[in-house]
Design an enzyme around this catalytic site. Sequence first.
Site, PDB file in Angstrom:
ATOM      1  N   TYR A   1       4.424  14.658  -7.918  1.00 18.51           N
ATOM      2  CA  TYR A   1       4.089  14.699  -6.930  1.00 18.51           C
ATOM      3  C   TYR A   1       5.323  14.191  -6.007  1.00 18.51           C
ATOM      4  O   TYR A   1       5.939  14.784  -5.002  1.00 18.51           O
ATOM      5  CB  TYR A   1       2.958  13.481  -7.192  1.00 18.51           C
ATOM      6  CG  TYR A   1       2.481  13.584  -4.867  1.00 18.51           C
ATOM      7  CD1 TYR A   1       2.199  14.709  -4.750  1.00 18.51           C
ATOM      8  CD2 TYR A   1       2.630  12.792  -4.153  1.00 18.51           C
ATOM      9  CE1 TYR A   1       2.022  14.762  -3.322  1.00 18.51           C
ATOM     10  CE2 TYR A   1       2.226  12.513  -2.761  1.00 18.51           C
ATOM     11  CZ  TYR A   1       1.821  13.917  -2.477  1.00 18.51           C
ATOM     12  OH  TYR A   1       1.045  14.101  -1.079  1.00 18.51           O
TER      13      TYR A   1
ATOM     14  N   ARG B   1      -1.184  -1.198   1.403  1.00 15.41           N
ATOM     15  CA  ARG B   1      -1.705  -0.412   2.334  1.00 15.41           C
ATOM     16  C   ARG B   1      -1.368  -0.549   4.056  1.00 15.41           C
ATOM     17  O   ARG B   1      -1.604  -1.481   4.662  1.00 15.41           O
ATOM     18  CB  ARG B   1      -2.163   0.339   1.666  1.00 15.41           C
ATOM     19  CG  ARG B   1      -1.451   0.718   0.124  1.00 15.41           C
ATOM     20  CD  ARG B   1      -0.876   1.768   0.016  1.00 15.41           C
ATOM     21  NE  ARG B   1      -1.066   1.833  -1.680  1.00 15.41           N
ATOM     22  CZ  ARG B   1      -0.057   1.203  -2.489  1.00 15.41           C
ATOM     23  NH1 ARG B   1       0.653   0.120  -1.895  1.00 15.41           N
ATOM     24  NH2 ARG B   1       0.471   1.718  -3.605  1.00 15.41           N
TER      25      ARG B   1
ATOM     26  N   GLY C   1      -4.394  -7.433  -6.140  1.00 16.35           N
ATOM     27  CA  GLY C   1      -4.854  -6.985  -5.470  1.00 16.35           C
ATOM     28  C   GLY C   1      -4.477  -7.724  -3.552  1.00 16.35           C
ATOM     29  O   GLY C   1      -4.435  -7.858  -2.836  1.00 16.35           O
TER      30      GLY C   1
END
Length: 316
Positions: A148, A214, A210
């Site tokens: 990708y 983003r 965690g």
Amino acid sequence: MAQDQKRVLVTGGAGFLGSHLCDRLVDGGHDVLCVDNFYTGSKANVDGLLKHPRFELMRHDVTFPLYVEVDRIFNLACPASPVHYQHDPVQTTKTSVHGAINMLGLAKRVGARILQASTSEVYGDPEIHPQVEGYWGRVNPVGIRSCYDEGKRCAETLFFDYWRQHQLEIKVMRIFNTYGPRMHPNDGRVVSNFIVQALKGEPITIYGDGTQTRSFCYVDDLIEGMLRLMDSPADFTGPVNIGNPGEFTMLELAETVLRLVGGTSKIEYRPLPSDDPKQRQPDIRLAKATFDWEPKVGLEDGLKETIAYFRHRLQG
């Protein structure tokens, strides 16, 4: 045909982003040809458009040439989530590279302006933060995500070579994490994962500790940026970042989803997949300066719309 009415081709038009783009284009009075091979797209996403006189749906794979007469091309065709693009990595690279060659060839033949939906993944696991368009990235060329990442990087190369060699009118946008209604429930992306897990009362799985971040852009904001880029001056090619610079940790996102959904899900931690970027945040100053774009929808408001969509879909 009215002077400002265009014949517009959208590849990947039955996908998450493509279907929202088709909605906006039809609403704007354009004739829309939606092309999709339905690998990750769905007819259900464009169900509301199928009877519209200005909308046409064609099953086609962009790795094969397409001969149509259009004024503008939005090239969105490519599986965009790790679950889907790693399922058949060779086909993923073909879709990015052969798809770009075929759509650029079409644009050259008919004199169309063409926009490439590129990705923040071209920056890889970045050494600079936030990411600016002039940064060349830090990408593993032989990893499980390379099909990708490198496919999209090669597509950008092709776009700029067609611009230099053939004076083609190109637009390249680098899309950062986008979410909203019509996301695929099993695409492995963090927003859909968390929402579906919370709605089902299953444990919410966080990969790593965690703390990785983003930036989440609501789909309506993203499509507005895409349309403004396509309408920007002919001499502006990009690449340009389109995303929301608001940065959240995975733990913050999980806690927000839990609060909005309610329920009793607990958080579980799993090992981080290889080549997963630790940080992702767009610098959007170029988009602001060039076509006055910035996101308007806050994370909580966008999550409420997305949760309502998934709640309805899971009940259906």
